[in-house]
Scaffold this motif. Structure first.
Motif, PDB file in Angstrom:
ATOM      1  N   GLU A  31       0.914  -1.152   0.020  1.00 22.24           N
ATOM      2  CA  GLU A  31      -0.082  -0.048  -0.019  1.00 22.24           C
ATOM      3  C   GLU A  31       0.730   1.244   0.177  1.00 22.24           C
ATOM      4  OE1 GLU A  31      -2.605   3.298   1.328  1.00 22.24           O
ATOM      5  OE2 GLU A  31      -0.853   2.364   2.306  1.00 22.24           O
ATOM      6  N   TRP A  34       2.191   1.849  -3.367  1.00 24.78           N
ATOM      7  CA  TRP A  34       1.072   2.116  -4.353  1.00 24.78           C
ATOM      8  C   TRP A  34       0.855   3.801  -4.190  1.00 24.78           C
ATOM      9  CZ3 TRP A  34      -3.504   4.494  -3.413  1.00 24.78           C
ATOM     10  CH2 TRP A  34      -4.619   4.663  -4.607  1.00 24.78           C
ATOM     11  N   ARG A  35       0.804   4.173  -2.819  1.00 26.50           N
ATOM     12  CA  ARG A  35       0.436   5.388  -2.545  1.00 26.50           C
ATOM     13  C   ARG A  35       1.507   6.530  -2.955  1.00 26.50           C
ATOM     14  NH1 ARG A  35      -3.471   7.375   0.118  1.00 26.50           N
ATOM     15  NH2 ARG A  35      -4.026   5.427   0.829  1.00 26.50           N
ATOM     16  N   ASN A  38       0.766   7.017  -6.863  1.00 25.36           N
ATOM     17  CA  ASN A  38      -0.417   7.699  -6.652  1.00 25.36           C
ATOM     18  C   ASN A  38      -0.183   8.955  -6.572  1.00 25.36           C
ATOM     19  OD1 ASN A  38      -3.421   7.342  -7.177  1.00 25.36           O
ATOM     20  ND2 ASN A  38      -3.182   8.552  -5.252  1.00 25.36           N
ATOM     21  N   ALA A 207      -5.554   3.321 -10.074  1.00 25.68           N
ATOM     22  CA  ALA A 207      -6.369   3.249  -8.923  1.00 25.68           C
ATOM     23  C   ALA A 207      -7.100   1.637  -8.772  1.00 25.68           C
ATOM     24  CB  ALA A 207      -7.547   4.329  -9.148  1.00 25.68           C
ATOM     25  N   LYS A 210      -4.918  -0.879  -6.596  1.00 27.27           N
ATOM     26  CA  LYS A 210      -4.797  -0.426  -5.165  1.00 27.27           C
ATOM     27  C   LYS A 210      -4.945  -1.965  -4.565  1.00 27.27           C
ATOM     28  CE  LYS A 210      -6.489   2.189  -1.373  1.00 27.27           C
ATOM     29  NZ  LYS A 210      -7.354   3.380  -0.818  1.00 27.27           N
TER      30      LYS A 210
END
Length: 382
Positions: A31, A34-35, A38, A207, A210
């Protein structure tokens, strides 16, 4: 609710605690990765919408600007590089990318440093104001442009210069420079909207990647292999050895039957009376059969591997998969030993489905299927 063990033993609870810690640690790492990507994509999207130059930014620079030219970006410490032997570079495009691996502060082989100075990105050109003079790369004359994926080097080919040249930047400024140069080139060919649309598409695709929050492991899902150091891997190795050792013993057991016949045909050294001719013919018959007989083929004791059709489902003895077949309305009692069952699993009154967070539920076909698990992802088949 998933069935629980009523023995009062605590090893199942320790197993569930370890499983939850491992799952959450993996999830937190995925996570965080991924963040970060993003956040970078969202930053680039905001920059593509608001990035504008200013004529006042060129005040104080030893650079004469055209009437419609504005300064977009300035960096004081840049090196001018030239390529000794280069081929044809790819044509300039509007591709936007976020580096998966960080750049390394190095100069690639075959490139020499020719000068150093200040880099200026304007609405019409890239300029390097060096100690030996000025080097311009006009967007209208660019025929090739490439960014090194491992080093902070950008190489450019133009119509008015035979030798390929470019700039070597500090690692901290390379990503910002590359994106703003792309925006400046897009403005020059009136394609800023194409860059924004590309970033919107990248954000939407990202997205969908995620990571899901993992399902909570319960003590009822613990298997007896959890008591063995190494878990299921140790059990699998022990089972394989249990199959291979008897097979090896069978292969190396009895000796060749031909050798036994040869030994039986050896004459006895004890003197005996010579039998009549008929018995001698009878002794000659076993000697004629001393050639070894072909061995019968033995089948291996280990089972031959067969391909399992799972389509992403965990291995299980019930034959459940995500490929297709019949819906499962009465699952096997051991289903929660191989799948992550949702809470209140056995209270469901539908068919077996997997929810979007990875848990399986017996609410398939109902309006509220997987309502507390982000909805239905796919059906489990048999």
């Amino acid at each position: 609710m998933a069935r629980t063990d009523s023995t009062g033993s605590t090893w199942r609870y320790r197993w569930a605690h370890r499983q939850n810690e491992r799952r959450h640690q993996t999830y937190r790492g995925a996570e965080a990765t991924w963040r970060r990507r993003n956040d970078e994509l969202c930053r680039l999207r905001a920059l593509a919408a608001d990035f504008q130059g200013s004529a006042a930014a060129g005040i104080g620079l030893p650079l004469e600007l055209a009437s419609d030219e504005v300064v977009l970006w300035v960096w004081p410490a840049v090196q001018l590089v030239e390529v000794r032997h280069s081929g044809v570079l790819p044509a300039p495009d509007l591709a936007v990318g976020v580096e998966a691996t960080p750049l390394r502060p190095r100069r690639p082989d075959g490139i020499r440093v020719a000068d150093a100075g200040m880099a200026v990105v304007t609405s019409r050109r890239l300029v390097l104001l060096g100690g030996r003079g000025r080097r311009d790369w006009a967007y209208g004359k660019m025929t090739g442009l490439t960014h090194d994926p491992a080093a902070p080097v950008t190489l450019i080919q133009t119509l008015d210069r035979r030798r390929t040249s470019g700039v070597l930047l500090p690692v901290a400024a390379a990503a910002d420079f590359r994106f703003k140069l792309t925006l400046a080139f897009a403005d020059a060919i009136e394609q800023r909207d194409a860059v924004r649309a590309q970033l919107d598409e990248l954000i939407d695709e990202h997205a969908q990647l995620k990571p899901f929050r993992p399902a909570v492991a319960t003590p009822a899902q613990a298997r007896l292999s959890g008591l063995v150091p190494g878990g299921r891997r140790t059990v699998a190795v022990a089972a394989a050895l249990a199959l291979l050792v008897p097979a090896a013993l069978i292969e190396s057991g009895p000796s060749d039957p031909g050798a036994e016949v040869a030994i039986a045909a050896t004459p006895d050294p004890t003197p005996r009376a010579t039998p009549p001719a008929a018995p001698m013919l009878a002794r000659a018959e076993p000697a004629a059969s001393t050639s070894p007989k072909p061995k019968p083929e033995r089948t291996s004791a280990s089972p031959s591997p067969q391909g399992e059709r799972l389509c992403g489902a965990p291995r299980n003895p019930m034959g459940y998969d995500f490929c297709g077949g019949d819906r499962i309305r009465e699952p096997d009692a051991e289903v929660c030993d191989h799948f992550d069952c949702a809470q209140e699993f056995w209270a469901g009154r539908g068919y077996l489905v997997q929810c979007r967070d990875g848990a399986v539920s017996l609410t398939g076909g109902s309006r509220n299927a997987c309502a507390e698990h982000r909805g239905v992802r796919r059906t489990v088949w048999t």
